[in-house]
Structures are given as C-alpha cells and as structure tokens.
Design a protein around this motif. Structure first.
Motif, PDB file in Angstrom:
ATOM      1  N   ALA A 140       0.836  -1.202   0.000  1.00  0.00           N
ATOM      2  CA  ALA A 140       0.000   0.000   0.000  1.00  0.00           C
ATOM      3  C   ALA A 140       0.870   1.252   0.000  1.00  0.00           C
ATOM      4  N   PHE A 141       1.953   1.218   0.755  1.00  0.00           N
ATOM      5  CA  PHE A 141       2.885   2.346   0.790  1.00  0.00           C
ATOM      6  C   PHE A 141       3.487   2.606  -0.589  1.00  0.00           C
ATOM      7  N   LEU A 142       3.982   1.562  -1.242  1.00  0.00           N
ATOM      8  CA  LEU A 142       4.613   1.721  -2.558  1.00  0.00           C
ATOM      9  C   LEU A 142       3.602   2.144  -3.615  1.00  0.00           C
ATOM     10  N   LEU A 143       2.365   1.661  -3.500  1.00  0.00           N
ATOM     11  CA  LEU A 143       1.330   2.089  -4.441  1.00  0.00           C
ATOM     12  C   LEU A 143       1.031   3.578  -4.278  1.00  0.00           C
ATOM     13  N   GLU A 144       0.945   4.036  -3.030  1.00  0.00           N
ATOM     14  CA  GLU A 144       0.699   5.457  -2.778  1.00  0.00           C
ATOM     15  C   GLU A 144       1.837   6.316  -3.348  1.00  0.00           C
ATOM     16  N   LEU A 145       3.077   5.845  -3.169  1.00  0.00           N
ATOM     17  CA  LEU A 145       4.229   6.593  -3.653  1.00  0.00           C
ATOM     18  C   LEU A 145       4.259   6.653  -5.183  1.00  0.00           C
ATOM     19  N   THR A 146       4.127   5.507  -5.845  1.00  0.00           N
ATOM     20  CA  THR A 146       4.205   5.497  -7.307  1.00  0.00           C
ATOM     21  C   THR A 146       3.045   6.261  -7.938  1.00  0.00           C
ATOM     22  N   THR A 147       1.880   6.228  -7.299  1.00  0.00           N
ATOM     23  CA  THR A 147       0.731   6.980  -7.814  1.00  0.00           C
ATOM     24  C   THR A 147       0.992   8.479  -7.759  1.00  0.00           C
ATOM     25  N   LEU A 148       1.543   8.948  -6.643  1.00  0.00           N
ATOM     26  CA  LEU A 148       1.834  10.378  -6.505  1.00  0.00           C
ATOM     27  C   LEU A 148       2.912  10.822  -7.498  1.00  0.00           C
ATOM     28  N   VAL A 149       4.000  10.048  -7.579  1.00  0.00           N
ATOM     29  CA  VAL A 149       5.080  10.417  -8.495  1.00  0.00           C
ATOM     30  C   VAL A 149       4.574  10.430  -9.935  1.00  0.00           C
ATOM     31  N   GLY A 150       3.769   9.441 -10.298  1.00  0.00           N
ATOM     32  CA  GLY A 150       3.213   9.395 -11.650  1.00  0.00           C
ATOM     33  C   GLY A 150       2.340  10.597 -11.952  1.00  0.00           C
TER      34      GLY A 150
END
Length: 375
Positions: free
Chosen positions: A117-127
C-alpha cells in the motif's frame, strides 16, 4: 535534509535539528517518526526561531510515525501540499528561478504487510506529478532494502526486495549516490544489525535541472538513523549569519559587567553625531559586532571537543564498515556517542529560555502593529 529523528519531542533531537539547519543552510526539512500528533507554535519555534519556514505535518499514530515537512519562505513558495498516509509532499516554486518541483517525504511502514500500500501510494503520486511535467525528489525512511549489500547479515526477505525495486522502476526513479556512512540505520546493540533504510530518489526531470546534486550521510548521534543532507549542487554565496542574542550569555560569569564596560568605551569614542538617534544606532551596531565576536569565542573549546569526538565516531563507523567489531569496540563507540548526546539535553534547557524570549518579542511586535493599524 531527510532524517528519521526518532521522536521530535526530545529536547536533544530538537537541538540537533536546529544546529543542522543552521550549519548546512537547510532550505527544505523533511523529518520522519516525529511521534507527535500536532505541532504548536512553540514546538516549531524550537528549531525555527526566526519563523522563516512554512510547515505541514502528518500526525503520528500512537507512539509511532509522524512526518514533518518545512520549506524556507525566503527561498521558495509552497503552491500545494499533498498529505497521504505514508507520505507528505510539497509542490514549491523557487523565488529566483521561478521553476517548480515537488519534494516528497516518506515514512515506510515497519509492518511490512502494509508495504504494498505504501509503494502504491508513492508510485501513484510520483506518476501524477510527472504527468504534469513536475520534477520530483523523494526521500526518507523507506523501511525497505534494495539488495543484500544493504544489510550486514543474511536475513533478507527477497520478495520485499523485488517489490521495492519494481516500484522504483515503475516510477522511473533514480537513487542519489550517497557518501558518508555506509548504513543508515542500526539497532544500537553490542552486535548490531545495520541496514540502508533511508534513501533519496529523483526523477529524470529533476536530474536535468540539478545535474550536480549530491547526498551525504552524516554521523549518527542520538537517533538510530543517520541524517541525510541532499544538495542541489547550486549553493549560493551565503551572507554572514544574522546576529542572534543568546539569553544564556547572562549565565556567563561577568557578562553583564563586561557589556556595561564595553558600552561605556563605545560611547566614549563615538565622536560627533547628528543627533541622539544616530548616536544610539551607531553605538548599538558596534556593541552588536563586539558581541558577535564574543559569542563565537565563548564556549569554543567545548565546541572543538565535541567536533573532535564526532570525528572519532565517524572514523570508528568507517572502520566498522570494513571489518567486524567486537562488543568492546561497539561499547567504546556508544560511550563516545553518549559524551556528545548528554550535553544536548542540557543545552535544550537554555534554548527554552531563548524560545520564551522569542515568544515575548513576537507578542510585542504583533501588539505594536495592531496599535499602529488602529484608526
């Protein structure tokens, strides 16, 4: 600056943070594991006495977590905050270049069942930020490693390693090369586990703007994580630091008498002035210059001794990166660390006096402006 401070309420930690901000001329402060649900004006004044930063935070949950992010208002304007579960980001615009970019502070969960969930939140924001052509820099405590070289023992979950690396690749992030400490976290035992949990990444757009950026891992004192100092590589020539009167000087033996005598000498050698106001300004300027020099010298021996001990700790850490340490060697390292850490708490008591003075001055200024603005 990115740092897992391991409790922002501890007086010694605040002293360290404030010293780093002054010494390294920090313009963006990204702190993890604050263990605070809220920050009062007085809390922020402890490491931002001149109120130069704009702050935002993610509250901690119980006795863990919490993120604090601050940006220097003299250097940049914050256009937008993004507050997430595991991260906090600021979209900022540089006041001189008028360029905009995004700074993201992350604190990965220690409960690795939440890592996806943490990595999904991060990659979504960066994208999302890259979709609107904004350069992004991401830093903090990820609580994940990328390879076997990131840990000093063989107990590694390779599934999590792959998960982390795949997320970094999906976001097209590049890790900043780090100098200084090899490991960024330790459990501080006599036979410690040490890992690289703290990192800084950036997008290709950021690297194009700042090709000379660099990352330094400072010597770890107090916290179990090292502070990371990230530089854009475009430091400006710094002006002399602003004069700051320390109320702790009143505790120095003979200080009041010294000031009285110096004031008399200054006034006796002022010469002709155009009026009382000019005489006062000139005399005050000369006294301020004198006190600046006196303050730099006062306590210089203890500062030199502290710097010497920190350098010895740094050398021990470098040696520990090359060969196994015995328990006696680790005990010696921790003893040196305690010699640096213990005085920081005492120094914090003195700084509380300075904070009180700042609050009084701030209240007086507000009252004065209110009176002047009244019809």
């Amino acid at each position: 600056m990115f740092w897992n401070i391991r409790g922002c309420g501890h007086g010694g930690r605040r002293t360290q943070l404030r010293e780093f901000m002054v010494k390294e001329h920090i313009d963006v402060v990204a702190i993890q594991e604050t263990i605070k649900t809220d920050f009062t004006f007085r809390d922020l004044l402890a490491f931002d006495p001149l109120q130069r930063f704009e702050w935002q935070w993610v509250p901690s949950v119980g006795h863990s977590g919490g993120i604090l992010l601050g940006c220097n208002k003299d250097v940049c304007d914050v256009l937008h905050w993004d507050v997430g579960v595991f991260l906090l980001s600021a979209t900022i615009k540089h006041r001189v270049s008028r360029l905009s970019w995004v700074v993201v502070c992350v604190y990965g969960p220690a409960d690795h069942s939440r890592s996806p969930a943490f990595l999904l939140e991060l990659t979504t924001l960066v994208g999302a930020k890259r979709d609107i052509n904004l350069p992004v820099v991401v830093g903090g405590d990820f609580n994940l490693i990328r390879s076997g070289a990131d840990k000093n023992n063989g107990r590694i979950d390779w599934t999590r390693v792959s998960l982390f690396n795949n997320a970094i690749a999906a976001a097209a992030l590049r890790e900043a090369a780090r100098t200084g400490a090899r490991y960024t976290w330790t459990n501080k035992q006599m036979q410690p586990v040490r890992s690289v949990l703290d990192r800084v990444f950036f997008t290709p757009e950021w690297e194009a703007l700042f090709p000379m950026c660099s990352l330094v891992a400072e010597t770890r004192i107090g916290s179990d994580h090292v502070p990371l100092i990230f530089s854009s590589g475009e430091e400006l020539i710094r002006r002399s630091p602003r004069f700051y009167f320390e109320t702790a000087w009143f505790e120095a033996e003979g200080f009041a008498q010294m000031v009285v005598e110096r004031w008399g000498v200054i006034c006796a050698h002022l010469g002709p002035q155009r009026g009382p106001a000019e005489g006062w300004v000139t005399a005050a300027s000369k006294l301020r210059a004198y006190l600046r020099g006196w303050g730099a010298y006062h306590g210089s021996e203890s500062k030199k001794e502290r710097a010497r001990i920190v350098e010895a700790i740094s050398l021990l850490d470098l040696e520990a990166d090359c060969r196994p340490f015995s328990e006696a060697e680790w005990a010696h390292r921790y003893t040196l660390e305690d010699q640096v850490w213990a005085p920081l708490g005492k120094k914090r008591d003195i700084e509380r006096m300075n904070e009180a003075m700042e609050l009084i001055k701030s209240s007086m200024m507000k009252a004065r402006h209110g009176t002047m603005a009244a019809p």
